[in-house]
Design a protein around this motif. Sequence first.
Motif, PDB file in Angstrom:
ATOM      1  N   LEU A  23       0.830  -1.195   0.000  1.00 24.46           N
ATOM      2  CA  LEU A  23       0.000   0.000   0.000  1.00 24.46           C
ATOM      3  C   LEU A  23       0.873   1.256   0.000  1.00 24.46           C
ATOM      4  O   LEU A  23       2.077   1.185   0.280  1.00 24.46           O
ATOM      5  CB  LEU A  23      -0.924  -0.016   1.216  1.00 24.46           C
TER       6      LEU A  23
ATOM      7  N   ARG B  89       0.529  -6.386   2.613  1.00 23.74           N
ATOM      8  CA  ARG B  89      -0.463  -7.368   3.039  1.00 23.74           C
ATOM      9  C   ARG B  89      -0.345  -8.606   2.165  1.00 23.74           C
ATOM     10  O   ARG B  89      -0.081  -8.493   0.966  1.00 23.74           O
ATOM     11  CB  ARG B  89      -1.875  -6.805   2.925  1.00 23.74           C
TER      12      ARG B  89
ATOM     13  N   SER C 105     -11.511  -4.131   2.931  1.00 20.43           N
ATOM     14  CA  SER C 105     -10.809  -4.622   4.123  1.00 20.43           C
ATOM     15  C   SER C 105     -10.250  -3.473   4.953  1.00 20.43           C
ATOM     16  O   SER C 105     -10.014  -3.612   6.153  1.00 20.43           O
ATOM     17  CB  SER C 105      -9.679  -5.568   3.720  1.00 20.43           C
ATOM     18  N   ILE C 106     -10.026  -2.329   4.276  1.00 17.45           N
ATOM     19  CA  ILE C 106      -9.535  -1.148   4.993  1.00 17.45           C
ATOM     20  C   ILE C 106     -10.703  -0.391   5.607  1.00 17.45           C
ATOM     21  O   ILE C 106     -10.692  -0.043   6.790  1.00 17.45           O
ATOM     22  CB  ILE C 106      -8.735  -0.225   4.041  1.00 17.45           C
ATOM     23  N   SER C 107     -11.728  -0.145   4.783  1.00 16.91           N
ATOM     24  CA  SER C 107     -12.885   0.608   5.271  1.00 16.91           C
ATOM     25  C   SER C 107     -13.979   0.582   4.220  1.00 16.91           C
ATOM     26  O   SER C 107     -13.717   0.896   3.051  1.00 16.91           O
ATOM     27  CB  SER C 107     -12.476   2.062   5.563  1.00 16.91           C
TER      28      SER C 107
ATOM     29  N   LEU D 135     -14.086   3.822   2.431  1.00 19.79           N
ATOM     30  CA  LEU D 135     -13.078   3.960   1.380  1.00 19.79           C
ATOM     31  C   LEU D 135     -13.530   3.245   0.118  1.00 19.79           C
ATOM     32  O   LEU D 135     -13.409   3.773  -0.991  1.00 19.79           O
ATOM     33  CB  LEU D 135     -11.736   3.398   1.853  1.00 19.79           C
TER      34      LEU D 135
ATOM     35  N   VAL E 222      -9.620  -5.143  -1.334  1.00 27.38           N
ATOM     36  CA  VAL E 222      -8.621  -4.509  -0.473  1.00 27.38           C
ATOM     37  C   VAL E 222      -9.212  -3.255   0.160  1.00 27.38           C
ATOM     38  O   VAL E 222      -9.041  -3.002   1.365  1.00 27.38           O
ATOM     39  CB  VAL E 222      -7.349  -4.169  -1.281  1.00 27.38           C
ATOM     40  N   ALA E 223      -9.916  -2.458  -0.641  1.00 20.56           N
ATOM     41  CA  ALA E 223     -10.534  -1.235  -0.107  1.00 20.56           C
ATOM     42  C   ALA E 223     -11.531  -1.565   0.995  1.00 20.56           C
ATOM     43  O   ALA E 223     -11.564  -0.906   2.040  1.00 20.56           O
ATOM     44  CB  ALA E 223     -11.211  -0.464  -1.234  1.00 20.56           C
TER      45      ALA E 223
ATOM     46  N   SER F 150       3.162  -0.320   3.878  1.00 22.15           N
ATOM     47  CA  SER F 150       2.772  -1.586   4.505  1.00 22.15           C
ATOM     48  C   SER F 150       2.465  -2.632   3.432  1.00 22.15           C
ATOM     49  O   SER F 150       2.035  -2.302   2.323  1.00 22.15           O
ATOM     50  CB  SER F 150       1.549  -1.382   5.395  1.00 22.15           C
TER      51      SER F 150
END
Length: 678
Positions: free
Chosen positions: A9, A15, A29-31, A34, A26-27, A13
């Motif tokens: 990212l 993943r 999993s972040i929020s 988002l 992925v988005a 970081s």
Amino acid sequence: MSEQIKIQLPDGSVREVPRGTTPYDVAMSISPRLAAAVVVARVKPLTAVAAGTTASEEESEASMYGAAATGERLVDLAAPLTEDVALELLKESDEAALKVVRHSAAHVMATAILELFPETKLGHGPATDAGFFYDVYRETPFSDEDLAAIEKRMAEVVARDEKFVREEEPRDKGLTDYQAQGEFMKVHFIEKFTAPGDEISLYRNGNFTDFCRGPHVPSTGRVKAFKVTSVAGAYWLGDEKNQQLQRIYGTAFFNTKDLDAHFKRLEEIKARDHRVLGKQLDLFSIQEVAGAGLIFWHPKGGLIRKTMEDWMRDECIRRGYEMVYTPHIMRRELWKISGHEGFYSQNMYPPMELDDAEYRLKPMNCPGHILIYKNSPKSYRDLPVRYAELGNVYRYERSGTMHGLLRVRGFTQDDAHIFCMPSQIEDEVIACIEFAQSVLKTFGFEEFKVELSTWDPNDRKSFVGSDENWELAVNSLHNVLNRKGIPFKTIPGEAAFYGPKIDIKLVDVLGRMWQLSTVQFDFNLPARFELEYKGEDGELHQPVMVHRALYGSVERFFGVLIEHYAGAFPMWLAPVQIGLVPISEKHLEYANAVKAKLEAAGLRVELDARNEKMNAKIREFTLQKVPFVLVMGDKEAASDAVSVRTRGKGDEGSVALEAFVQRAVDLVKGRSSGLEKI
């Protein structure tokens, strides 16, 4: 093969996620917030990140039709990730995301067109800096009512919120299907941009399917603010012998606020149109009886041109250039030696057969300057030799491509050519860039962008010279920009046929970029013309050459100036700097005395002696955007003063004539870019 891949990212970081995970996953999993905000994803193989490589930002037709992508690229949020990548999730604030929305809007428009006019055949529909367009073939011209209907149907397509789904199929199947449908343009694009045995990518929304590489927004519902703007003619493949297409233009933004701001800006651009202002201010004209793309400079425009040319010549001489003049026509053989006959012939006028040989109008000044250099022996002590010329050149522009002063067939190029030793090349290029920056600053431009155009080693038809010479030339220009600390963008394949170039694009008051100044490295023409100089070692050596034009052309630069200033030129450029308005006939004698004093100081003055009311005279000078209007009545005549009205400020009251003269002279000498700096 591992079932896990690594996603790096922007914060660094990393993943580990299952192979096939999408950017949207992925988005999420972040929020979830988002995920709802992102539009598209940018990915880059981690191997490329580790190597420090950067992808070209060049955009072309190939990017829409399936040419293989390497390095950094944009992908749909639903695209499965199958390798280790650096991932960036782009939201509406990113410029690249806006272009994706516009590309998707083009598909929405194509959907609407086919639903309303199913007989239409589709070409291509790219995003542009201002919006998007779609080339289509239909025998019946589209009317304004048709465009309104298309826009209305687009709103329905958006409301249906159809998902954009990427599909792949064998190339042969795509060709067969499109041939059966009579989609001759799609067949051409598949044949041009893909190879036998390839898989081609298609994008489907609802019942509409288009051959396209993408990427797209997740669904048509993300195309929220759009407008169909116009339709124009365009020949298929740019060839007048082919079918006449219709190019339907539109624009799209993320929200109506930005869309409204865009059209407000267009109104401002329209108000600054140099063609309209050129007529209103009586600066220039294009006469149909004489031909398209040929400029007639009227007295006021001619005065501004003289001011521009005088400044440029004085600066050239101050910076060590020698002024030269070369003929407008030269033998065709010369253009064969230079390479223009082979590489540039399509932009030249046809040969003229005279009694002794064939001649051609010059499209460039460089061969003429080369002949002057070659006319006498040169030593290393003579170098660098710098020749400058404001020379008229002639280039064949197709009918329909001309645009006022900005695209013409005959123009004046502020051309210069520097002949130097290889060891001098970087310093000479730096001096050219500094000169270019001085030009922009003097004429009131504070911002510019720089591009380095390089060659394509795989395109031997478009470029001449060895790999070694191209590497030397490109590296030299690259070093110059780094030495000057100038950010730049590399544009592969856009070099001149004889060498790489640095293009300096000014940014005007509306944020528009204009290509004007260019500095070019040339190792080819000195070899073609067998140029020499005697070195310190007593041996003959071949010089290298720099081409540079800073206005680009006087015509184009003047057109940009008109639009930048909306015709309200700074004092030193204004054709009429001061307008004189006597209140009545009895004040004419004093007005003439004021005129004489101002002209004696070198100022450009116009006296309105008509038997008209004072306000009418003031209004006329205001419409002509004259910087100062001086009004004179009994009070002014008695006290040797003038009543000053300043453009953009209004009435400033009475001022002593001597004080005003000094103020005006200082303003001209200082070449202020605007009266606000007084």
